[in-house]
Scaffold this active site. Sequence first.
Site, PDB file in Angstrom:
ATOM      1  N   ARG A 175      39.296  39.511   7.800  1.00 21.95           N
ATOM      2  CA  ARG A 175      37.996  39.527   7.126  1.00 21.95           C
ATOM      3  C   ARG A 175      36.956  40.371   7.862  1.00 21.95           C
ATOM      4  O   ARG A 175      36.997  40.511   9.086  1.00 21.95           O
ATOM      5  CB  ARG A 175      37.486  38.087   6.955  1.00 21.95           C
TER       6      ARG A 175
ATOM      7  N   ALA B 231      39.188  32.205   6.000  1.00 16.84           N
ATOM      8  CA  ALA B 231      38.804  31.466   4.795  1.00 16.84           C
ATOM      9  C   ALA B 231      39.925  31.566   3.774  1.00 16.84           C
ATOM     10  O   ALA B 231      39.690  31.540   2.566  1.00 16.84           O
ATOM     11  CB  ALA B 231      37.491  31.988   4.216  1.00 16.84           C
ATOM     12  N   SER B 232      41.151  31.735   4.264  1.00 16.13           N
ATOM     13  CA  SER B 232      42.342  31.796   3.420  1.00 16.13           C
ATOM     14  C   SER B 232      42.172  32.861   2.336  1.00 16.13           C
ATOM     15  O   SER B 232      41.853  34.001   2.641  1.00 16.13           O
ATOM     16  CB  SER B 232      42.632  30.415   2.826  1.00 16.13           C
ATOM     17  N   HIS B 233      42.364  32.505   1.070  1.00 22.98           N
ATOM     18  CA  HIS B 233      42.366  33.482  -0.017  1.00 22.98           C
ATOM     19  C   HIS B 233      40.985  33.672  -0.650  1.00 22.98           C
ATOM     20  O   HIS B 233      40.853  34.384  -1.645  1.00 22.98           O
ATOM     21  CB  HIS B 233      43.334  33.013  -1.107  1.00 22.98           C
TER      22      HIS B 233
END
Length: 490
Positions: free
Chosen positions: A62, A111-113
């Site tokens: 990210r 934050a994963s997906h």
Amino acid sequence: MDYKFLKSGTDVRGIASDLGGKAVELTDKAVYDIMAAFAVWCVNKFSKPANELKIALGHDSRITADRIATAAKSALTAAGITVLDCGLASTPAMFMTTVDLDTDAAVQITASHHPFDRNGLKFFIPSGGLEGSDIADILSLASNEEELISENKGEVLPTDYMTDYAARLRDMIIREVNKGDKPLQNYHIVVDAGNGVGGFYANNVLAPLGADISGSQFLNPDGMFPNHIPNPENLEAINSICAAVKANNADFGVIFDTDVDRAGCVDGDGVEINRNRLIAIAAYIALGGNKGGTIVTDSVTSDGLKKYIEGDLGGKHYRYRRGYKNVINKAIELCEKGIDCPLAIETSGHAALRENYFLDDGAYLATKIIIELARGTDIKALLSTMDMPAEEGEYRFNITDPDFKTYGENVIAELEKFAALNPDYKIADDNREGIRVSTKQGWFLLRLSVHDPVMPMNFESNEIGGIEIMKNELCAFFKKFDALEIPKSF
């Protein structure tokens, strides 16, 4: 500052970039305060001075990862803690630092997906991921600005653990396939990393074992996720990997979410192996050395899967609540009670095998499936006996009542009464969340979200048009509830 709003189940999550047009919630100060609180929590948890603690820190791809990592390291070192800076890493690898590097704890920035402007913190100790109650305690400490300050700052040690983690997976394939040091040389496997962390799997796990990885896509980390959402459940994402497998005439495909704790697969015909089909192949693997074992899944799994696990595989199927942590914790609880439970898996792709510390690890699951492929298992034939629904769908009812939990529980209780009066309905005897009802066409499940004022409703039908029939039978029932917003598509 009250940070409790950043709690998201067993994680911390919030808006971390203003590029999406929203105010930043996960500010440098918020990250510092939360990580300082985590230092206090660890000192109390382990009854150990901060200067004796060792914590690993990693992040996914990210755009806000470096900023958050800087604030996190500042808080931890201020307390005197030694930080192993693992840089770009998968979430499962961060847990594995507690196994291989003997860290007291590990933190993954992810934050994963979720969209590019989000980020978060995920915490591990040697016994596994922290519980929601632990996160609440840490955020309470952070809100009070609890902090330890050491006269001697802790060190930051650059640590390349992902190289070791990839080697662990390669060694597992070599050992279990038992066909020399290039066991994948006759296989063409396409990997879609969605511009998350998962590119290492193609380059550092499959290729060194002889696999042809040509056609693999989006392997380079890019926190803006320019190609598709890095989510194996996303239709655009799964269509993309299916198309890549077919276009390259590959034998198999693998797709990961951003931080590689989930995976989906694609067979040689370009057909997805996801949700119930992924659970089926994982159950086949898990029950291989655990005949008659219990497979724990979430509540929305299909009737065909239950029949497959208990009929074709000779196992037991235990449906539990949604939420990967709920499923994992239930499997651990069953094992502690003496019940043989080798697998906990959610339809979203979170798969945790007992042999792997009950860690939900997409790369580990993909590796186990590829081992079967390399041993000569016909995966398509293996799944061919499982009944698949003709239709499936999900609808979400918003609750406008302030006391949404009480209101939702009342809706479920009333639906149970309604179902009991219909001779064509059968209330499931193994339901452990909301209410699941079998009908002439298939089944439906209504449940209440744990954290949000929402009631998701899942349907499966064994015939085309069956969901519409079930919806029509239920419309009048739902119209009785003034504080329940019926979706337009229902």
